[in-house]
Scaffold this active site. Structure first.
Site, PDB file in Angstrom:
ATOM      1  CB  CYS A 123      -0.938   0.010   1.191  1.00 37.38           C
ATOM      2  SG  CYS A 123      -1.894  -1.503   1.320  1.00 37.38           S
TER       3      CYS A 123
ATOM      4  CG  HIS B 182      -3.199   3.043   2.335  1.00 39.42           C
ATOM      5  ND1 HIS B 182      -3.738   2.711   1.116  1.00 39.42           N
ATOM      6  CD2 HIS B 182      -3.314   1.936   3.116  1.00 39.42           C
ATOM      7  CE1 HIS B 182      -4.141   1.456   1.156  1.00 39.42           C
ATOM      8  NE2 HIS B 182      -3.903   0.970   2.356  1.00 39.42           N
TER       9      HIS B 182
ATOM     10  CG  ASN C 234      -6.831  -1.112   1.361  1.00 40.16           C
ATOM     11  OD1 ASN C 234      -6.076  -0.753   0.457  1.00 40.16           O
ATOM     12  ND2 ASN C 234      -6.386  -1.615   2.503  1.00 40.16           N
TER      13      ASN C 234
HETATM   14  O1  UT7 Z   1      -4.013  -1.550   3.591  1.00 36.34           O
HETATM   15  C1  UT7 Z   1      -3.285  -2.418   4.340  1.00 36.34           C
HETATM   16  C2  UT7 Z   1      -3.454  -2.234   5.759  1.00 36.34           C
HETATM   17  N1  UT7 Z   1      -4.687  -2.763   6.249  1.00 36.34           N
HETATM   18  C3  UT7 Z   1      -5.322  -2.151   7.231  1.00 36.34           C
HETATM   19  O2  UT7 Z   1      -4.939  -1.093   7.649  1.00 36.34           O
HETATM   20  C4  UT7 Z   1      -6.480  -2.784   7.904  1.00 36.34           C
HETATM   21  C5  UT7 Z   1      -6.390  -2.534   9.376  1.00 36.34           C
HETATM   22  N2  UT7 Z   1      -7.434  -3.178  10.118  1.00 36.34           N
HETATM   23  C6  UT7 Z   1      -8.724  -2.811  10.064  1.00 36.34           C
HETATM   24  O3  UT7 Z   1      -9.107  -1.923   9.322  1.00 36.34           O
HETATM   25  C7  UT7 Z   1      -9.688  -3.492  10.999  1.00 36.34           C
HETATM   26  O4  UT7 Z   1      -8.960  -4.249  11.931  1.00 36.34           O
HETATM   27  C8  UT7 Z   1     -10.722  -4.406  10.283  1.00 36.34           C
HETATM   28  C9  UT7 Z   1     -11.706  -3.542   9.503  1.00 36.34           C
HETATM   29  C10 UT7 Z   1     -10.026  -5.365   9.356  1.00 36.34           C
HETATM   30  C11 UT7 Z   1     -11.522  -5.164  11.333  1.00 36.34           C
HETATM   31  O5  UT7 Z   1     -12.144  -4.267  12.216  1.00 36.34           O
HETATM   32  P1  UT7 Z   1     -12.027  -4.493  13.790  1.00 36.34           P
HETATM   33  O6  UT7 Z   1     -12.794  -3.420  14.432  1.00 36.34           O
HETATM   34  O7  UT7 Z   1     -10.565  -4.580  14.109  1.00 36.34           O
HETATM   35  O8  UT7 Z   1     -12.792  -5.855  13.987  1.00 36.34           O
HETATM   36  P2  UT7 Z   1     -12.244  -7.206  14.602  1.00 36.34           P
HETATM   37  O9  UT7 Z   1     -11.331  -7.882  13.659  1.00 36.34           O
HETATM   38  O10 UT7 Z   1     -11.760  -6.938  15.999  1.00 36.34           O
HETATM   39  O11 UT7 Z   1     -13.586  -8.008  14.702  1.00 36.34           O
HETATM   40  C12 UT7 Z   1     -14.650  -7.601  15.573  1.00 36.34           C
HETATM   41  C13 UT7 Z   1     -15.811  -8.523  15.352  1.00 36.34           C
HETATM   42  C14 UT7 Z   1     -15.431 -10.008  15.380  1.00 36.34           C
HETATM   43  O12 UT7 Z   1     -16.481 -10.714  15.978  1.00 36.34           O
HETATM   44  P3  UT7 Z   1     -16.402 -11.190  17.521  1.00 36.34           P
HETATM   45  O13 UT7 Z   1     -15.176 -12.078  17.574  1.00 36.34           O
HETATM   46  O14 UT7 Z   1     -16.242  -9.947  18.312  1.00 36.34           O
HETATM   47  O15 UT7 Z   1     -17.683 -11.905  17.706  1.00 36.34           O
HETATM   48  C15 UT7 Z   1     -15.351 -10.382  13.946  1.00 36.34           C
HETATM   49  O16 UT7 Z   1     -15.598 -11.744  13.708  1.00 36.34           O
HETATM   50  O17 UT7 Z   1     -16.372  -8.295  14.049  1.00 36.34           O
HETATM   51  C16 UT7 Z   1     -16.441  -9.536  13.352  1.00 36.34           C
HETATM   52  N3  UT7 Z   1     -16.294  -9.260  11.938  1.00 36.34           N
HETATM   53  C17 UT7 Z   1     -17.322  -8.965  11.137  1.00 36.34           C
HETATM   54  N4  UT7 Z   1     -18.645  -8.866  11.374  1.00 36.34           N
HETATM   55  C18 UT7 Z   1     -19.430  -8.535  10.348  1.00 36.34           C
HETATM   56  C19 UT7 Z   1     -15.140  -9.236  11.216  1.00 36.34           C
HETATM   57  N5  UT7 Z   1     -15.429  -8.925   9.945  1.00 36.34           N
HETATM   58  C20 UT7 Z   1     -16.766  -8.761   9.874  1.00 36.34           C
HETATM   59  C21 UT7 Z   1     -17.653  -8.422   8.826  1.00 36.34           C
HETATM   60  N6  UT7 Z   1     -18.968  -8.309   9.101  1.00 36.34           N
HETATM   61  N7  UT7 Z   1     -17.223  -8.185   7.571  1.00 36.34           N
END
Ligand code: UT7
Length: 325
Positions: free
Chosen positions: A113, A252, A282
């Site tokens: 990225c 980004h 992204n």
């Molecule tokens: O460009 C390269 C660099 N990439 C990035 O910068 C990405 C950085 N990370 C992020 O943007 C975020 O971490 C994500 C958007 C990928 C995830 O968001 P988060 O707030 O960190 O969510 P999480 O991974 O902590 O997940 C929270 C909950 C989980 O459920 P439980 O375990 O709390 O029951 C996940 O299973 O959200 C769930 N979850 C979803 N629910 C509905 C994860 N993805 C989804 C989804 N829809 N698409």
């Protein structure tokens, strides 16, 4: 050393839109979750017939037209991509062929990225030193080809697109400072595990979906907020500027929450941070590239403005560029 500036900008995104509502039918997710957790509403998906170079060429033609240059005027083509047409030849060579830029030296860089920022920084060195005059830098990605469409934690994030710029010597203003960094210790946080010499393609790698993006989202998130802020500060300090001098930040576009947290951290008002994540998701190296093109097109960047490009990605790699427009 010559002053180096951006004299043309261009972008291209495929026509097909994939909305959050479409994704609700594919995986267990909701428009509400995607919007509040990421800021994304829709993303573009390339047609089967389109590879990274096809997107790149469209973006490049627009940048060349704005720069009032012909493909034959290019001395250098740098393509930043993690979804090359082929492992080799480089995507830059395919772009050269399609443009008919016969005089140019062409190569790809792999900086995920942050690729567009790495690419511009490399091109700037060649031009400042007088080795080359006109350089094309493109960030182009067809991330839909390396996305696991059954993994809701990643498939809602990514999209396809390309953005580009033409760099050349300028009489005044231009790039004031650049900063590049990396930390290979954090490589496992975000990667495409198979398809290289470590894990060549086999039936097993395909069955295990190892040719798709794997990311520890939470961990990457924490690093992203810190590194974007740090990179901005370092590039500004190199030329005696502070956040108060910034007119527009082109970051980004990974997650709207990362961008808002970064704005808070560096003390820049949110309305100075350009965002197109809602419309495209992204697009890795193409995110900063398209955001810069659109910000300029939308009149958010004017002559004399201080513009900061800043990005981070898998590697981890990160960097920033300060430009006086
Ligand atoms: O460009 C390269 C660099 N990439 C990035 O910068 C990405 C950085 N990370 C992020 O943007 C975020 O971490 C994500 C958007 C990928 C995830 O968001 P988060 O707030 O960190 O969510 P999480 O991974 O902590 O997940 C929270 C909950 C989980 O459920 P439980 O375990 O709390 O029951 C996940 O299973 O959200 C769930 N979850 C979803 N629910 C509905 C994860 N993805 C989804 C989804 N829809 N698409």
């Amino acid at each position: 050393m010559k002053n180096v500036g951006i004299i043309g900008l261009g972008m291209y995104v495929p026509e097909k839109k994939l909305t959050n509502q479409d994704l609700e039918k594919m995986v267990d997710t909701s428009d509400e979750w995607i919007t509040t957790r990421t800021g994304i509403k829709e993303r573009r998906i390339a047609d089967k017939s389109q590879a990274a170079s096809d997107l790149a060429v469209n973006a490049a033609r627009e940048a060349l037209a704005q720069a009032k240059l012909k493909p034959e005027d290019l001395d250098l083509i740098i393509v930043a991509t993690i979804t090359p047409d082929t492992q080799f030849p480089s995507t830059a060579c395919w772009v050269q062929k399609a443009l008919g830029a016969k005089k140019a030296a062409s190569f790809d860089i792999s900086a995920a990225c942050a690729g567009y920022i790495y690419g511009i920084t490399i091109a700037q060195q060649f031009i400042a030193n007088g080795v080359y005059k006109n350089a094309l830098v493109v960030g182009t990605e067809v991330l839909s080809r390396i996305t696991d469409w059954t993994d809701r934690s990643t498939c809602v994030l990514f999209g396809d697109g390309a953005g580009s710029c033409v760099l050349a010597p300028v009489k005044e203003n231009g790039i004031l400072s650049t900063y590049l960094a990396s930390d290979g210790e954090l490589g496992d946080l975000l990667l495409l595990p198979a398809g290289g010499s470590r894990n060549p393609a086999t039936h097993q790698t395909v069955d295990e979906k190892l040719h798709t993006i794997k990311m520890q989202g939470n961990e990457v998130f924490k690093h992203a907020v810190k590194l974007l802020g740090e990179a901005t500060k370092i590039a500004l300090e190199k030329v005696g500027l502070s956040w108060k001098d910034i007119d527009c930040v082109i970051p980004h576009q990974a997650n709207i929450r990362i961008l808002l947290a970064m704005a808070k951290r560096i003390g820049v008002p949110e309305d100075k941070i350009y965002m197109n994540i809602a419309r495209y998701g992204n697009m890795s190296s193409a995110s900063t590239a398209t955001a810069l093109t659109e910000a300029f097109r939308d009149g958010k960047i004017k002559k004399g403005d201080i513009v900061v490009l800043v990005a981070f990605g898998g590697g981890l790699v990160w960097g920033s560029i300060v430009i006086k427009w």
